[in-house]
Design an enzyme around this catalytic site. Structure first.
Site, mmCIF file in Angstrom:
data_model
loop_
_atom_site.group_PDB
_atom_site.id
_atom_site.type_symbol
_atom_site.label_atom_id
_atom_site.label_comp_id
_atom_site.label_asym_id
_atom_site.label_seq_id
_atom_site.Cartn_x
_atom_site.Cartn_y
_atom_site.Cartn_z
ATOM 1 N N HIS A 83 0.839 -1.210 0.000
ATOM 2 C CA HIS A 83 0.000 0.000 0.000
ATOM 3 C C HIS A 83 0.870 1.254 0.000
ATOM 4 O O HIS A 83 1.263 1.760 1.048
ATOM 5 C CB HIS A 83 -0.894 -0.026 1.245
ATOM 6 C CG HIS A 83 -1.917 1.071 1.281
ATOM 7 N ND1 HIS A 83 -2.967 1.065 2.160
ATOM 8 C CD2 HIS A 83 -2.054 2.223 0.567
ATOM 9 C CE1 HIS A 83 -3.700 2.153 1.996
ATOM 10 N NE2 HIS A 83 -3.153 2.870 1.026
ATOM 11 N N HIS A 85 1.582 5.164 -2.303
ATOM 12 C CA HIS A 85 1.139 6.127 -3.311
ATOM 13 C C HIS A 85 2.386 6.695 -3.986
ATOM 14 O O HIS A 85 3.184 7.367 -3.347
ATOM 15 C CB HIS A 85 0.329 7.245 -2.657
ATOM 16 C CG HIS A 85 -0.914 6.757 -1.994
ATOM 17 N ND1 HIS A 85 -2.129 6.699 -2.634
ATOM 18 C CD2 HIS A 85 -1.125 6.270 -0.736
ATOM 19 C CE1 HIS A 85 -3.039 6.218 -1.804
ATOM 20 N NE2 HIS A 85 -2.444 5.940 -0.639
ATOM 21 N N LEU A 86 2.550 6.380 -5.277
ATOM 22 C CA LEU A 86 3.713 6.853 -6.017
ATOM 23 C C LEU A 86 3.380 8.072 -6.878
ATOM 24 O O LEU A 86 4.257 8.596 -7.561
ATOM 25 C CB LEU A 86 4.292 5.723 -6.874
ATOM 26 C CG LEU A 86 4.809 4.514 -6.067
ATOM 27 C CD1 LEU A 86 5.401 3.464 -7.005
ATOM 28 C CD2 LEU A 86 5.837 4.943 -5.026
ATOM 29 N N ASN A 302 -5.485 10.018 6.998
ATOM 30 C CA ASN A 302 -6.789 9.368 7.011
ATOM 31 C C ASN A 302 -6.620 7.868 6.758
ATOM 32 O O ASN A 302 -6.123 7.492 5.702
ATOM 33 C CB ASN A 302 -7.693 9.971 5.926
ATOM 34 C CG ASN A 302 -9.130 9.527 6.071
ATOM 35 O OD1 ASN A 302 -9.558 9.099 7.134
ATOM 36 N ND2 ASN A 302 -9.878 9.629 4.986
ATOM 37 N N ASP A 329 1.208 2.923 3.761
ATOM 38 C CA ASP A 329 0.317 3.944 3.198
ATOM 39 C C ASP A 329 1.122 5.214 2.897
ATOM 40 O O ASP A 329 0.667 6.334 3.164
ATOM 41 C CB ASP A 329 -0.850 4.243 4.145
ATOM 42 C CG ASP A 329 -1.934 5.114 3.499
ATOM 43 O OD1 ASP A 329 -1.914 5.264 2.264
ATOM 44 O OD2 ASP A 329 -2.776 5.658 4.240
#
Length: 455
Positions: A83, A85-86, A302, A329
Site C-alpha cells: 500500500h 502512493h507513487l 486518514n 500507506d
C-alpha cells in the site's frame, strides 16, 4: 508461472533491469522467521540468486564479487509494502516512480504496490499498461499496481475488471475513498470470481466522517477541530465483511486504526470470511496526543491517529494474527500543500524510509513486540496480493536488507530519498538504520556512509 492471485497473462511486478549481484554478506546475524533462521551466517549471492549459506568466515567471495561486512549487523528478507502512493501519473511534483522506489529501497523494501488514485485514475487498461511501461524504465525495485474498483473512484460504475487484470492489475481498490454503495461492492465481488484479484478496501463512512480532520475525541474537542469517529471505519468493515462472506469473496482491509475495527476483523475471520488486514507504522506507534503536542500537518492522515487504547489494540492484533501485515500507506505531498492551517492540509504522511526504524524503536526496543514478528509482518503483504514472499534460502532470488540495529539517526536531518518531506516522524531520533538493500537480485540501495568493497 505467476503466483496464485497474480494477473492473468502478465508478470505481476515490473522494474528497470539492473545488473545481477555477485555478493558476499559476511558474518551478519540472519533473521528470517519463515526460513527458521536466527543466527550469524555468511550469505553468498551469485548472479542475483542466493547461492549458499555458511558459518561465519566459511565462505569465500568469488573473484570480482562485492563484500558486505555484516558482523554486528542483521540481515533480513526484504520487506514488501502492499500500500503505497507513487503519485504517477499526474502528480509527479509529489513523487514519481524513481523517487518513490528509491525511498522504498532506502527503507529496506524490495517490492511495493501502488494505489490507483492518480491523475488520471488507473481505471483503464491503457493507463495501466502505460504505467507499467514507465515502471520498466524508472522503478528501482519491483512495483505492482492496483486498479480502481469504480470508474474515476466515483463509486457509480465498475471498471472493466477482467481487462485490467489481463493488463497487469494485481487487484482493485478505490483507496482514498470507500466503495460507499454496498451494491457496487457486491457486484465487484461477483466479478472477482471471474477475474480474481483481491479487493483492497478503504473503510470509511463519509456520512459519519464528514469534514473531520482528526480523531473525534478529547483532543479534537480541546483543539476545536472537527473529528472523525472510529465507528466511521468499524461499521464499514462490518458491512463489507458481511457482503464478502455472502458472496464468498476475498477482501483486504487497509490501514486499520481503531480497536472496534480490530474486533470487527477478528469476528469476521472467526465466521470464515476470507479477509486480511493491514496496519501502518504511524497507527501502531502514535496517537492523537501527538497532534495536541504540536499541531503539525505532517500528523494529519486518514484514517487519523486515534487513542492509546486503539493503538494498543492494533499492536495486540498484530501479535495475535488478526492483522496480517504492516503497510506504510506512503502518501507524499508537496511542502506548500502541507504548509497551511491544519484544517486545510491534505491527508497523508510518507513512511517508506522510516517504517522499520519507527517500529523497532517504539515497539521492539521496549519489548512490546519481538523483532522476528516485525520482520515477518513487514514482508507479509506479499502473500496478501498473491506474490512470493522473500526468503533467505539457497536457490531463491536475492531479496535482502542489511540493518544496523545499533545505529541511531534523526529523521529528515540528512534529507529524504522521497521527493516529499511530510513525514510524521520528522525530527525524531530513531534506532535501526538500513545500510543496503538487494531487490530482484540487484543491489538497489547503499547508505551514504556505507560502501561495498571488492573481493
Amino acid at each position: 508461472m505467476n503466483p496464485a492471485g497474480a494477473p492473468r497473462g502478465a508478470e505481476p511486478l515490473v522494474h528497470r533491469e539492473q545488473p545481477p549481484a555477485d555478493l558476499l554478506v559476511r558474518g551478519a546475524h540472519v533473521l528470517d522467521p519463515r526460513a527458521g533462521l536466527d543466527a550469524p551466517y555468511d550469505v553468498l549471492v551469485r548472479g542475483g540468486e542466493i547461492a549458499e549459506l555458511g558459518a561465519p568466515g566459511s565462505l569465500a567471495a568469488p573473484e570480482g564479487a562485492e563484500v558486505l561486512e555484516g558482523e554486528g549487523r542483521h540481515l533480513f528478507p526484504g520487506f514488501v509494502d502492499p500500500h503505497v502512493h507513487l503519485r504517477t501519473p499526474g502528480q509527479e511534483h509529489k513523487e514519481d516512480l524513481d523517487s518513490g522506489t528509491r525511498a522504498a529501497a532506502a527503507g529496506g523494501f524490495v517490492a511495493v504496490v501502488a494505489m490507483p488514485n492518480t491523475d488520471p485514475v488507473v481505471d483503464d487498461a491503457t493507463v495501466l499498461r502505460s504505467l507499467r511501461e514507465a515502471a520498466r524504465r524508472e522503478a528501482r525495485i519491483p512495483v505492482g499496481f492496483l486498479a480502481s474498483v469504480t470508474r474515476g473512484l466515483a463509486g457509480e460504475a465498475l471498471t472493466e475488471m477482467a481487462e485490467l487484470r489481463d493488463a497487469g492489475a494485481l487487484g482493485f481498490t478505490d483507496d482514498g475513498k470507500p466503495v460507499h454503495r454496498a451494491v457496487m461492492l457486491r457486484k465487484a465481488l461477483q466479478y472477482q470470481r471471474l477475474c480474481g484479484g483481491v479487493l483492497a478496501l478503504h473503510e470509511e463512512d463519509p456520512s459519519l466522517s464528514g469534514r473531520g480532520v482528526m480523531h473525534e475525541g478529547e483532543v479534537s474537542a480541546r483543539l476545536g477541530l472537527a473529528g472523525i469517529p472510529s465507528i466511521s471505519e468499524s461499521t464499514m468493515i462490518a458491512r463489507d465483511a458481511a457482503i464478502a462472506g455472502y458472496e464468498a469473496g476475498r477482501i483486504h482491509i487497509q490501514h486499520l486504526s481503531a480497536r472496534e475495527s480490530v474486533a470487527a476483523v477478528a469476528e469476521a475471520k472467526a465466521r470464515g470470511v476470507r479477509l486480511t488486514a493491514e496496519a501502518s507504522p504511524h497507527h501502531l506507534t502514535l496517537t492523537h496526543a501527538a497532534v495536541a503536542a504540536r499541531l503539525d500537518t505532517r500528523l494529519k492522515m486518514n484514517p487519523p491517529l486515534r487513542e492509546e487504547d486503539d493503538r494498543r489494540a492494533l499492536v495486540a492484533g498484530l501479535r495475535d494474527g488478526t492483522i496480517d501485515c504492516i503497510a506504510t500507506d506512503h502518501a507524499p505531498h508537496a511542502r506548500e500543500e502541507k504548509e497551511v492551517p491544519f484544517e486545510e492540509a491534505p491527508m497523508g504522511t510518507t513512511g517508506l524510509e522510516t517504517a522499520f526504524a519507527a517500529l523497532y524503536t517504539e515497539l521492539v526496543l521496549p519489548g512490546v513486540l519481538p523483532l522476528a514478528l516485525v520482520v515477518e509482518k513487514l514482508g507479509a503483504g506479499a502473500a496478501v496480493l498473491g506474490l512470493a514472499t522473500p526468503r533467505i534460502v539457497a536457490g531463491e532470488p536475492a531479496q535482502l536488507c542489511l540493518v544496523d540495529l545499533e545505529a541511531t539517526w534523526q529523521v529528515g536531518e540528512a534529507g529524504y530519498e522521497s521527493r516529499s518531506e511530510n513525514c510524521c516522524f520528522a525530527g525524531r531520533e530513531l534506532a535501526g538504520r538500513v545500510l543496503a538493500t538487494v531487490a530482484a537480485g540487484a543491489v538497489v540501495y547503499r547508505e551514504r556512509a556505507f560502501a561495498l568493497s571488492a573481493a
